[in-house]
Design a protein around this motif. Structure first.
Motif, PDB file in Angstrom:
ATOM      1  N   HIS A 156      -2.170  -6.851  -1.479  1.00  0.00           N
ATOM      2  CA  HIS A 156      -2.825  -5.552  -1.338  1.00  0.00           C
ATOM      3  C   HIS A 156      -4.283  -5.600  -1.778  1.00  0.00           C
ATOM      4  O   HIS A 156      -5.148  -4.958  -1.159  1.00  0.00           O
ATOM      5  CB  HIS A 156      -2.056  -4.494  -2.141  1.00  0.00           C
ATOM      6  CG  HIS A 156      -0.766  -4.089  -1.500  1.00  0.00           C
ATOM      7  ND1 HIS A 156       0.242  -3.435  -2.169  1.00  0.00           N
ATOM      8  CD2 HIS A 156      -0.325  -4.247  -0.230  1.00  0.00           C
ATOM      9  CE1 HIS A 156       1.246  -3.202  -1.340  1.00  0.00           C
ATOM     10  NE2 HIS A 156       0.927  -3.685  -0.159  1.00  0.00           N
ATOM     11  N   CYS A 212      -6.536  -6.631   0.903  1.00  0.00           N
ATOM     12  CA  CYS A 212      -6.542  -5.697   2.051  1.00  0.00           C
ATOM     13  C   CYS A 212      -5.642  -6.176   3.191  1.00  0.00           C
ATOM     14  O   CYS A 212      -6.016  -6.132   4.371  1.00  0.00           O
ATOM     15  CB  CYS A 212      -7.965  -5.457   2.558  1.00  0.00           C
ATOM     16  SG  CYS A 212      -9.010  -4.620   1.348  1.00  0.00           S
ATOM     17  N   THR A 267      -1.470  -5.827   4.621  1.00  0.00           N
ATOM     18  CA  THR A 267      -0.269  -4.997   4.588  1.00  0.00           C
ATOM     19  C   THR A 267       0.963  -5.887   4.648  1.00  0.00           C
ATOM     20  O   THR A 267       1.031  -6.788   5.492  1.00  0.00           O
ATOM     21  CB  THR A 267      -0.244  -4.035   5.796  1.00  0.00           C
ATOM     22  OG1 THR A 267      -1.320  -3.114   5.684  1.00  0.00           O
ATOM     23  CG2 THR A 267       1.071  -3.263   5.856  1.00  0.00           C
ATOM     24  N   THR A 280       4.201  -6.629   6.001  1.00  0.00           N
ATOM     25  CA  THR A 280       4.923  -6.146   7.190  1.00  0.00           C
ATOM     26  C   THR A 280       6.383  -6.551   7.203  1.00  0.00           C
ATOM     27  O   THR A 280       7.225  -5.866   7.791  1.00  0.00           O
ATOM     28  CB  THR A 280       4.255  -6.678   8.468  1.00  0.00           C
ATOM     29  OG1 THR A 280       4.159  -8.109   8.395  1.00  0.00           O
ATOM     30  CG2 THR A 280       2.859  -6.087   8.626  1.00  0.00           C
ATOM     31  N   ALA A 303       2.426 -10.882   5.675  1.00  0.00           N
ATOM     32  CA  ALA A 303       1.415  -9.822   5.565  1.00  0.00           C
ATOM     33  C   ALA A 303       0.383  -9.961   6.670  1.00  0.00           C
ATOM     34  O   ALA A 303       0.028 -11.080   7.067  1.00  0.00           O
ATOM     35  CB  ALA A 303       0.733  -9.889   4.203  1.00  0.00           C
ATOM     36  N   LYS A 305      -5.202  -2.266   5.379  1.00  0.00           N
ATOM     37  CA  LYS A 305      -4.887  -1.659   4.086  1.00  0.00           C
ATOM     38  C   LYS A 305      -3.544  -0.962   4.118  1.00  0.00           C
ATOM     39  O   LYS A 305      -3.128  -0.411   5.134  1.00  0.00           O
ATOM     40  CB  LYS A 305      -5.991  -0.667   3.688  1.00  0.00           C
ATOM     41  CG  LYS A 305      -7.247  -1.329   3.141  1.00  0.00           C
ATOM     42  CD  LYS A 305      -8.176  -0.297   2.520  1.00  0.00           C
ATOM     43  CE  LYS A 305      -9.373  -0.976   1.864  1.00  0.00           C
ATOM     44  NZ  LYS A 305     -10.255  -0.004   1.196  1.00  0.00           N
ATOM     45  N   GLU A 306      -2.890  -0.971   2.982  1.00  0.00           N
ATOM     46  CA  GLU A 306      -1.593  -0.330   2.821  1.00  0.00           C
ATOM     47  C   GLU A 306      -1.567   0.413   1.489  1.00  0.00           C
ATOM     48  O   GLU A 306      -2.198  -0.010   0.518  1.00  0.00           O
ATOM     49  CB  GLU A 306      -0.485  -1.399   2.830  1.00  0.00           C
ATOM     50  CG  GLU A 306       0.907  -0.858   2.618  1.00  0.00           C
ATOM     51  CD  GLU A 306       1.968  -1.957   2.599  1.00  0.00           C
ATOM     52  OE1 GLU A 306       3.125  -1.635   2.859  1.00  0.00           O
ATOM     53  OE2 GLU A 306       1.625  -3.126   2.317  1.00  0.00           O
ATOM     54  N   LYS A 307      -0.854   1.522   1.457  1.00  0.00           N
ATOM     55  CA  LYS A 307      -0.710   2.264   0.209  1.00  0.00           C
ATOM     56  C   LYS A 307      -0.046   1.386  -0.840  1.00  0.00           C
ATOM     57  O   LYS A 307       0.923   0.678  -0.555  1.00  0.00           O
ATOM     58  CB  LYS A 307       0.140   3.514   0.452  1.00  0.00           C
ATOM     59  CG  LYS A 307       0.281   4.399  -0.775  1.00  0.00           C
ATOM     60  CD  LYS A 307       1.141   5.626  -0.457  1.00  0.00           C
ATOM     61  CE  LYS A 307       1.327   6.489  -1.700  1.00  0.00           C
ATOM     62  NZ  LYS A 307       2.173   7.667  -1.429  1.00  0.00           N
ATOM     63  N   LYS A 308      -0.565   1.409  -2.047  1.00  0.00           N
ATOM     64  CA  LYS A 308      -0.027   0.575  -3.113  1.00  0.00           C
ATOM     65  C   LYS A 308       1.417   0.963  -3.434  1.00  0.00           C
ATOM     66  O   LYS A 308       1.812   2.119  -3.307  1.00  0.00           O
ATOM     67  CB  LYS A 308      -0.887   0.695  -4.369  1.00  0.00           C
ATOM     68  CG  LYS A 308      -2.260   0.046  -4.227  1.00  0.00           C
ATOM     69  CD  LYS A 308      -3.037   0.124  -5.537  1.00  0.00           C
ATOM     70  CE  LYS A 308      -4.379  -0.567  -5.415  1.00  0.00           C
ATOM     71  NZ  LYS A 308      -5.152  -0.512  -6.688  1.00  0.00           N
ATOM     72  N   TYR A 309       2.187  -0.048  -3.845  1.00  0.00           N
ATOM     73  CA  TYR A 309       3.568   0.186  -4.246  1.00  0.00           C
ATOM     74  C   TYR A 309       3.628   0.752  -5.666  1.00  0.00           C
ATOM     75  O   TYR A 309       2.668   0.647  -6.438  1.00  0.00           O
ATOM     76  CB  TYR A 309       4.354  -1.130  -4.261  1.00  0.00           C
ATOM     77  CG  TYR A 309       4.593  -1.770  -2.919  1.00  0.00           C
ATOM     78  CD1 TYR A 309       4.238  -1.145  -1.719  1.00  0.00           C
ATOM     79  CD2 TYR A 309       5.195  -3.024  -2.833  1.00  0.00           C
ATOM     80  CE1 TYR A 309       4.478  -1.741  -0.508  1.00  0.00           C
ATOM     81  CE2 TYR A 309       5.442  -3.632  -1.623  1.00  0.00           C
ATOM     82  CZ  TYR A 309       5.079  -2.994  -0.454  1.00  0.00           C
ATOM     83  OH  TYR A 309       5.318  -3.595   0.736  1.00  0.00           O
TER      84      TYR A 309
END
Length: 229
Positions: free
Chosen positions: A131, A134, A136, A138, A155, A159-163
């Motif tokens: 993350h 930058c 994601t 998948t 991956a 960008k992906e929302k943080k866990y």
């Protein structure tokens, strides 16, 4: 060509017609297998050690894939140029080392489309690093090979929302997909913690009390995740 379940699962993450860089290639089994399957356009097999790389060269020649797979003596990604590959594979080493390789070769990492990472430890750190770079996550797969559990994380750029903490620790995708092997692995961990608690219950030192507190906290998290599986 026969390869282990772990290497097969890693290879299955590679898109058809990819150009791959296999870091820590060892004997070159992944790029050779993919070349024999006509799944890749080209591969660069990198390793920091001369011995395994020489073995990889022999295997490449033996399987007649010299036109598809080249070798490079390299510490991580140092002997690779930007945009030479579209996919980087790093497997067979600890998460801390993988993290260092990604950091040291950040310019190369930023030029690729896909990362396929399979750390033997510190998987939580790798998810966070993905993350930070930058990318994601998948896909994530958990496999069992010769009695050991292995995470394989795929991956792609974006960008992906943080866990949350649990997502990073145990794998958000694995939890959402109710991966049976994750349940099995966590049950094994739970049993080990329970055995340690039985020993600590017979001790009354400060260290024992502190360790017991840590384990009880871990068990609470495990129970929460197991309840989702």
């Amino acid at each position: 060509m026969e390869i282990s379940n772990r290497l097969k699962a890693i290879s299955d993450m590679v898109d058809n017609n990819s150009v791959i860089g296999d870091v820590g290639t060892d004997h070159g089994y992944i790029p050779i297998y993919l070349a024999k399957q006509h799944r890749i356009k080209h591969a660069i097999a990198l390793d920091i050690n001369k011995g395994p790389l020489e073995k990889a060269k022999k295997n490449i020649k033996e399987y007649n894939v010299e036109n598809y797979v080249e070798t490079r003596l390299s510490d991580g990604l140092k002997e690779m140029k930007e945009n030479e590959v579209d996919t980087i594979i790093i497997a067979g080493m600890g998460g801390t080392l993988i993290e260092r390789i990604l950091d040291d070769g950040s310019n190369i990492v930023c030029s690729v489309h896909k990362l396929i990472l399979s750390p033997h430890s510190d998987t939580q750190c790798i998810r966070k690093k993905i993350h930070e770079l930058c990318f994601t996550i998948t896909k994530e797969k958990l496999i069992k090979d010769e009695g050991k559990y292995y995470n394989i994380i795929c991956a792609e750029r974006g960008k992906e929302k943080k866990y949350d903490t649990i997502g990073y620790k145990y794998g958000k995708i694995l939890i959402e997909e109710k991966e049976p092997l994750l349940k099995e692995k966590l049950q094994v961990e739970k049993n080990k913690y329970t055995q340690v608690l039985e020993i600590l219950d017979r001790q009354n030192t400060e260290n024992a009390i502190a360790r017991k507190k840590e384990i009880l906290s871990e068990l609470n998290i495990l129970e929460e995740v197991l309840g989702c599986l």
